[in-house]
Design an enzyme around this catalytic site. Structure first.
Site, PDB file in Angstrom:
ATOM      1  N   GLY A  45      41.781  45.344  38.219  1.00 31.88           N
ATOM      2  CA  GLY A  45      42.819  45.962  39.036  1.00 31.88           C
ATOM      3  C   GLY A  45      44.008  46.548  38.309  1.00 31.88           C
ATOM      4  O   GLY A  45      44.650  47.463  38.807  1.00 31.88           O
ATOM      5  N   GLU A  99      49.443  42.296  35.361  1.00 37.16           N
ATOM      6  CA  GLU A  99      48.638  42.016  36.549  1.00 37.16           C
ATOM      7  C   GLU A  99      48.955  43.055  37.623  1.00 37.16           C
ATOM      8  O   GLU A  99      50.077  43.553  37.708  1.00 37.16           O
ATOM      9  CB  GLU A  99      48.965  40.587  37.029  1.00 37.16           C
ATOM     10  CG  GLU A  99      48.215  40.080  38.227  1.00 37.16           C
ATOM     11  CD  GLU A  99      46.710  39.960  38.067  1.00 37.16           C
ATOM     12  OE1 GLU A  99      46.069  40.972  37.726  1.00 37.16           O
ATOM     13  OE2 GLU A  99      46.159  38.869  38.328  1.00 37.16           O
ATOM     14  N   ASP A 100      47.960  43.392  38.436  1.00 36.76           N
ATOM     15  CA  ASP A 100      48.182  44.361  39.511  1.00 36.76           C
ATOM     16  C   ASP A 100      48.926  43.712  40.676  1.00 36.76           C
ATOM     17  O   ASP A 100      49.909  44.229  41.179  1.00 36.76           O
ATOM     18  CB  ASP A 100      46.856  44.981  39.981  1.00 36.76           C
ATOM     19  CG  ASP A 100      45.789  43.935  40.322  1.00 36.76           C
ATOM     20  OD1 ASP A 100      46.021  42.721  40.088  1.00 36.76           O
ATOM     21  OD2 ASP A 100      44.726  44.323  40.815  1.00 36.76           O
ATOM     22  N   ASP A 103      48.696  37.143  44.299  1.00 39.19           N
ATOM     23  CA  ASP A 103      48.488  36.732  45.690  1.00 39.19           C
ATOM     24  C   ASP A 103      48.671  35.225  45.796  1.00 39.19           C
ATOM     25  O   ASP A 103      49.752  34.742  46.117  1.00 39.19           O
ATOM     26  CB  ASP A 103      47.097  37.192  46.129  1.00 39.19           C
ATOM     27  CG  ASP A 103      46.772  36.830  47.552  1.00 39.19           C
ATOM     28  OD1 ASP A 103      47.634  36.254  48.236  1.00 39.19           O
ATOM     29  OD2 ASP A 103      45.648  37.117  48.006  1.00 39.19           O
ATOM     30  N   LYS A 131      52.802  39.088  46.398  1.00 37.20           N
ATOM     31  CA  LYS A 131      52.747  38.763  47.824  1.00 37.20           C
ATOM     32  C   LYS A 131      53.651  37.572  48.114  1.00 37.20           C
ATOM     33  O   LYS A 131      53.929  36.756  47.227  1.00 37.20           O
ATOM     34  CB  LYS A 131      51.315  38.433  48.240  1.00 37.20           C
ATOM     35  CG  LYS A 131      50.439  39.673  48.336  1.00 37.20           C
ATOM     36  CD  LYS A 131      49.156  39.390  49.078  1.00 37.20           C
ATOM     37  CE  LYS A 131      48.251  40.595  48.998  1.00 37.20           C
ATOM     38  NZ  LYS A 131      46.947  40.366  49.616  1.00 37.20           N
ATOM     39  N   PHE A 152      47.032  43.206  53.116  1.00 35.96           N
ATOM     40  CA  PHE A 152      45.998  43.556  52.152  1.00 35.96           C
ATOM     41  C   PHE A 152      46.228  45.007  51.737  1.00 35.96           C
ATOM     42  O   PHE A 152      46.383  45.886  52.568  1.00 35.96           O
ATOM     43  CB  PHE A 152      44.600  43.396  52.775  1.00 35.96           C
ATOM     44  CG  PHE A 152      43.533  43.678  51.781  1.00 35.96           C
ATOM     45  CD1 PHE A 152      43.174  42.712  50.847  1.00 35.96           C
ATOM     46  CD2 PHE A 152      42.920  44.916  51.723  1.00 35.96           C
ATOM     47  CE1 PHE A 152      42.219  42.990  49.878  1.00 35.96           C
ATOM     48  CE2 PHE A 152      41.966  45.198  50.761  1.00 35.96           C
ATOM     49  CZ  PHE A 152      41.613  44.229  49.838  1.00 35.96           C
ATOM     50  N   VAL A 153      46.277  45.246  50.429  1.00 40.37           N
ATOM     51  CA  VAL A 153      46.597  46.586  49.933  1.00 40.37           C
ATOM     52  C   VAL A 153      45.507  47.130  49.013  1.00 40.37           C
ATOM     53  O   VAL A 153      44.704  46.359  48.480  1.00 40.37           O
ATOM     54  CB  VAL A 153      47.945  46.585  49.160  1.00 40.37           C
ATOM     55  CG1 VAL A 153      49.107  46.299  50.092  1.00 40.37           C
ATOM     56  CG2 VAL A 153      47.940  45.574  48.026  1.00 40.37           C
ATOM     57  N   ASP A 159      41.530  47.480  44.734  1.00 35.44           N
ATOM     58  CA  ASP A 159      40.350  47.898  45.492  1.00 35.44           C
ATOM     59  C   ASP A 159      40.119  47.104  46.765  1.00 35.44           C
ATOM     60  O   ASP A 159      40.644  46.003  46.946  1.00 35.44           O
ATOM     61  CB  ASP A 159      39.100  47.723  44.633  1.00 35.44           C
ATOM     62  CG  ASP A 159      38.701  46.251  44.518  1.00 35.44           C
ATOM     63  OD1 ASP A 159      39.559  45.427  44.149  1.00 35.44           O
ATOM     64  OD2 ASP A 159      37.546  45.918  44.836  1.00 35.44           O
ATOM     65  N   ARG A 165      40.273  52.326  44.207  1.00 37.14           N
ATOM     66  CA  ARG A 165      41.065  52.142  42.982  1.00 37.14           C
ATOM     67  C   ARG A 165      41.682  53.450  42.497  1.00 37.14           C
ATOM     68  O   ARG A 165      42.702  53.451  41.830  1.00 37.14           O
ATOM     69  CB  ARG A 165      40.173  51.602  41.853  1.00 37.14           C
ATOM     70  CG  ARG A 165      39.656  50.201  42.071  1.00 37.14           C
ATOM     71  CD  ARG A 165      39.140  49.637  40.759  1.00 37.14           C
ATOM     72  NE  ARG A 165      38.253  48.496  40.931  1.00 37.14           N
ATOM     73  CZ  ARG A 165      38.665  47.242  41.071  1.00 37.14           C
ATOM     74  NH1 ARG A 165      39.939  46.969  41.086  1.00 37.14           N
ATOM     75  NH2 ARG A 165      37.793  46.262  41.201  1.00 37.14           N
TER      76      ARG A 165
HETATM   77  P1  IMP Z   1      45.387  35.572  43.025  1.00 34.16           P
HETATM   78  O1  IMP Z   1      44.561  34.877  41.983  1.00 34.16           O
HETATM   79  O2  IMP Z   1      45.187  34.990  44.394  1.00 34.16           O
HETATM   80  O3  IMP Z   1      46.845  35.692  42.663  1.00 34.16           O
HETATM   81  O4  IMP Z   1      44.788  37.020  43.211  1.00 34.16           O
HETATM   82  C1  IMP Z   1      44.927  37.990  42.266  1.00 34.16           C
HETATM   83  C2  IMP Z   1      43.810  38.993  42.294  1.00 34.16           C
HETATM   84  O5  IMP Z   1      43.198  39.124  43.581  1.00 34.16           O
HETATM   85  C3  IMP Z   1      44.384  40.348  41.956  1.00 34.16           C
HETATM   86  O6  IMP Z   1      44.338  40.582  40.581  1.00 34.16           O
HETATM   87  C4  IMP Z   1      43.531  41.298  42.752  1.00 34.16           C
HETATM   88  O7  IMP Z   1      42.429  41.694  41.995  1.00 34.16           O
HETATM   89  C5  IMP Z   1      43.034  40.482  43.950  1.00 34.16           C
HETATM   90  N1  IMP Z   1      43.850  40.759  45.147  1.00 34.16           N
HETATM   91  C6  IMP Z   1      44.738  39.930  45.738  1.00 34.16           C
HETATM   92  N2  IMP Z   1      45.309  40.512  46.810  1.00 34.16           N
HETATM   93  C7  IMP Z   1      44.773  41.750  46.889  1.00 34.16           C
HETATM   94  C8  IMP Z   1      44.980  42.870  47.793  1.00 34.16           C
HETATM   95  O8  IMP Z   1      45.780  42.857  48.748  1.00 34.16           O
HETATM   96  N3  IMP Z   1      44.239  43.984  47.520  1.00 34.16           N
HETATM   97  C9  IMP Z   1      43.362  44.075  46.499  1.00 34.16           C
HETATM   98  N4  IMP Z   1      43.148  43.057  45.639  1.00 34.16           N
HETATM   99  C10 IMP Z   1      43.842  41.914  45.832  1.00 34.16           C
END
Ligand code: IMP
Length: 184
Positions: A45, A99-100, A103, A131, A152-153, A159, A165
């Site tokens: 991402g 990081e993109d 979450d 988030k 959700f984005v 993606d 993407r």
């Molecule tokens: P985390 O481990 O829950 O913090 O999630 C991080 C990863 O989940 C990110 O690097 C994204 O690849 C994916 N992700 C989380 N939320 C979204 C979203 O809203 N859209 C797309 N990808 C997401």
């Protein structure tokens, strides 16, 4: 706009993103004066964000992309974690994880755990989006582009099930249709 089976609408414009990326790069330049950070974008991402950000950074730097994979294994910990693609020695390096979106914060927690034993000099995080849920997380990025809610984005590297993407703006789910699987 329909992506696969669900509707998205524009959320953060490419102009706003560009402004923010420039600002983040200036902050990084300020903080890393006299240093040479090693950027570690976490695929997939963050590839577009990292490309834009690192091109704006003026301090001498290097970039190495990594991918995080986790799978259920037979190890006693029950989980085998790997940073794929890491070739540089991280010993005594000033790392900036790119990081993109943050979450739950789980991805970064795992990556940080994995980096712990490698003797890095410092580790900071830059994330384009964070988030609401992640705000309470123990892992706190030093640089944050935009604080968002729980939506959700997609777009600008992010993606929905592999799609979207390549979009230049960030879009959010309108609530119509049902979001399924998301990638990394
Ligand atoms: P985390 O481990 O829950 O913090 O999630 C991080 C990863 O989940 C990110 O690097 C994204 O690849 C994916 N992700 C989380 N939320 C979204 C979203 O809203 N859209 C797309 N990808 C997401």
């Amino acid at each position: 706009m329909k992506i696969k089976d669900i509707e998205f609408r524009k959320f953060i414009s490419r102009e706003k993103i560009a402004e923010k990326v420039a600002l983040l790069a200036r902050q990084i330049d300020e903080d890393y004066k006299g240093k040479s950070p090693l950027f570690l974008p976490i695929l997939n991402g963050s590839f577009i964000f990292a490309a834009d950000l690192t091109r704006q950074v003026q301090v001498p730097c290097r970039v190495t992309f990594v991918k995080h994979s986790s799978m259920q294994g037979a190890s006693s910990a029950g989980q085998l974690k790997t940073l794929i693609g890491l070739q540089e020695s991280l010993f005594n390096q000033d790392l900036v994880l790119v990081e993109d979106i943050m979450d739950t914060g789980l991805t970064l927690t795992r990556v940080l755990e994995e980096l712990q034993s490698l003797g890095t000099k410092s580790v900071e995080i830059v994330t384009l989006l964070r988030k609401a849920k992640a705000r309470e997380h123990a892992v706190q990025p030093r640089y944050i582009g935009f604080e968002i809610g729980e939506e959700f984005v997609l777009g600008y590297g992010l993606d929905y099930d592999g799609w979207g993407r390549n979009l230049q703006d960030v879009y959010k789910y309108t609530g119509q249709g049902k979001p399924g699987q998301v990638g990394n």
